[in-house]
Design a protein around this motif. Structure first.
Motif, short mmCIF file in Angstrom:
data_model
loop_
_atom_site.label_atom_id
_atom_site.label_comp_id
_atom_site.label_asym_id
_atom_site.label_seq_id
_atom_site.Cartn_x
_atom_site.Cartn_y
_atom_site.Cartn_z
N GLY A 300 -74.25 -35.12 5.96
CA GLY A 300 -72.94 -34.78 5.40
C GLY A 300 -72.26 -33.57 6.00
O GLY A 300 -71.06 -33.36 5.81
N ALA A 301 -72.99 -32.75 6.74
CA ALA A 301 -72.39 -31.55 7.32
C ALA A 301 -71.41 -31.88 8.44
O ALA A 301 -70.69 -31.00 8.91
N SER A 302 -71.36 -33.15 8.85
CA SER A 302 -70.46 -33.54 9.94
C SER A 302 -68.99 -33.36 9.56
O SER A 302 -68.11 -33.43 10.43
N ASP A 303 -68.71 -33.13 8.29
CA ASP A 303 -67.33 -32.82 7.88
C ASP A 303 -66.92 -31.41 8.29
O ASP A 303 -65.74 -31.08 8.29
N CYS A 304 -67.91 -30.58 8.61
CA CYS A 304 -67.62 -29.18 8.98
C CYS A 304 -67.01 -29.11 10.38
O CYS A 304 -67.37 -29.89 11.26
N THR A 305 -66.12 -28.16 10.55
CA THR A 305 -65.54 -27.92 11.88
C THR A 305 -66.07 -26.65 12.51
O THR A 305 -65.75 -26.35 13.66
N ALA A 306 -66.87 -25.88 11.73
CA ALA A 306 -67.35 -24.60 12.24
C ALA A 306 -68.78 -24.34 11.76
O ALA A 306 -69.10 -24.57 10.59
N VAL A 307 -69.61 -23.84 12.68
CA VAL A 307 -70.97 -23.41 12.36
C VAL A 307 -71.07 -21.92 12.66
O VAL A 307 -70.77 -21.48 13.77
N VAL A 308 -71.49 -21.15 11.66
CA VAL A 308 -71.73 -19.72 11.83
C VAL A 308 -73.24 -19.52 11.84
O VAL A 308 -73.92 -19.85 10.86
N ALA A 309 -73.77 -19.00 12.93
CA ALA A 309 -75.22 -18.82 13.08
C ALA A 309 -75.59 -17.35 12.96
O ALA A 309 -74.87 -16.48 13.44
N VAL A 310 -76.74 -17.09 12.35
CA VAL A 310 -77.13 -15.72 12.05
C VAL A 310 -77.55 -14.95 13.30
O VAL A 310 -77.51 -13.71 13.31
N THR A 311 -77.92 -15.65 14.37
CA THR A 311 -78.25 -15.03 15.66
C THR A 311 -77.73 -15.91 16.78
O THR A 311 -77.44 -17.09 16.58
N ASP A 312 -77.69 -15.35 17.97
CA ASP A 312 -77.30 -16.16 19.14
C ASP A 312 -78.32 -17.25 19.41
O ASP A 312 -77.97 -18.36 19.84
N ALA A 313 -79.60 -16.95 19.20
CA ALA A 313 -80.63 -17.96 19.42
C ALA A 313 -80.45 -19.14 18.47
O ALA A 313 -80.55 -20.31 18.88
N MET A 314 -80.17 -18.85 17.20
CA MET A 314 -79.92 -19.94 16.24
C MET A 314 -78.68 -20.73 16.65
O MET A 314 -78.64 -21.97 16.50
#
Length: 395
Positions: A300-314
């Protein structure tokens, strides 16, 4: 505990075979290689005699006689004391070289004012640690101080042996990238050592995490985790993103939870709805992060247009998972990270991220330890805008 001593000239003390000295699986920290007098079967040191501490058959009196100076002058040269003429210093150094004298680091530690900086880290690999280490080393060198490095391997559960070893070395400043786990036992143990370190002229600095419960006598150099992540999220919102996913939740980490709070604060201030069920946990394993990202996206996350990651590696691992699903960055989804690791700008799609000043933090830790014991410093971060974040093509 693993450790190596690095002199400011880049040399590493070595054993008699030229290899860094190791004892019981842990590298022994010292200002120089040490080889004591031989011990006879009866337990008595052969060739021992009263007088200044020595190594091999040469002691400080021999150096003084060869150079034609007093033992006090030799001592000042060995300590790096500026109150010695260059001509005299050269004579003493020549005598030391000619007689192949190796000073006893432990004896010097007892008679010489502290003039070293020791950095204790979880690991000696990774962009975060390498930049902070370089910062600490360069600032130590700028003050003509010896630099030492210890790696704990991430184990802070039994810190007393490490702290006792540090006490025996009497460094001027100890900088620790201590555990940021909320409610950890290490902070209480370190607090109990504050007076012991002060008694030998050592100041303590904790680097790259908040103070939490630490004594006010311990300096802290932190960085703006919460406001940095808030700035990144607000930038993505300003481009038109309304549906977000967070990659890298770790609820027991003071550093990563500060970043998560900044993310959630930006969404709340913008009045945006958020579904935490699609969040994926922080993990160091690439395959695990990829699998978690793919599962979340397909559920269901495919509705998202943005991913915020806690680190560059993530962020990088998340992008790899998305690519497996045929999802393009930033055409289909924007991804932002945090730290601004060396690789971030050189990816096929350069990563938008929050730049953390790790090198400057390392330098600041030494300055604070020397000049402002007990201070609390928060270093600013700044947003590095690159190609992985763009205006969304869908709402």
């Amino acid at each position: 505990m693993r450790g190596l001593t690095f002199m400011t000239d880049g040399s590493v003390p070595a054993g008699t075979d030229g290899v860094p000295k190791v004892d019981g699986g842990s590298a022994v920290l010292s200002g120089s290689a040490v080889s004591g007098s031989a011990v006879s079967a009866g337990g008595r040191a052969s060739g021992s005699r009263k007088g200044p501490a020595k190594t091999s058959r040469v002691n400080i009196r021999d150096i003084a006689a060869a150079a034609g100076v007093s033992t006090a002058t030799v001592s000042r040269v060995m300590r790096g004391n500026a109150k010695v003429s260059e001509a005299t210093r050269a004579k003493v150094r020549k005598a030391i070289d000619d007689l192949e004298y190796i000073p006893n680091a432990h004896a010097l530690a007892l008679t010489t004012p502290p003039n070293s900086v020791t950095l204790v880290v979880d690991s000696i690999v990774g962009g975060t640690y390498s930049e902070m280490t370089a910062g600490v080393e360069r600032e130590a060198a700028a003050h003509n101080m010896v630099f030492r490095l210890i790696s704990t391997g991430g184990n802070w559960s039994e810190p007393e042996p490490l702290l006792n070893e540090l006490l025996s070395q009497r460094p001027r400043v100890v900088v620790l990238t201590a555990t940021d786990i909320i409610g950890n036992a290490f902070d209480g143990v370190l607090d109990q050592y504050v007076e012991k370190f002060a008694s030998v002229g050592t100041t303590l600095v904790v680097l790259a995490r908040p103070r939490m419960g630490l004594s006010q006598d311990i300096a802290v150099v932190d960085y703006a985790n919460e406001s940095g992540m808030e700035e990144l999220t607000k930038y993505m919102i300003s481009l038109g993103h309304r549906k977000f996913m967070f990659a890298g939740l770790r609820e027991n980490s003071s550093v990563f939870m500060a970043r998560y709070r900044g993310f959630r604060k930006a969404l709340e201030e913008a009045g945006l709805d958020y579904d935490p069920s699609f969040e994926i946990p922080l993990d160091d394993d690439r395959s695990t992060v990829m699998a978690n990202m793919m599962a979340s996206w397909q559920s269901g996350a495919s509705d998202c247009t943005a991913v915020v990651a806690v680190t560059d590696a993530m962020a990088l691992f998340s992008i790899a998972g998305l690519r497996k699903l045929g999802v393009s960055v930033p055409d289909d989804v924007s991804v932002g990270g945090f730290d601004d690791m060396p690789f971030a700008e050189d990816l096929v799609v350069p990563m938008t991220t929050v730049h953390a000043p790790f090198g400057d933090m390392g330098r600041m830790a030494v300055r604070v330890g020397l000049e402002h014991p007990g201070a609390s410093i928060v270093m600013p971060t700044n947003l590095a805008i690159r190609g992985s974040v763009a205006v969304p093509r869908r709402s």
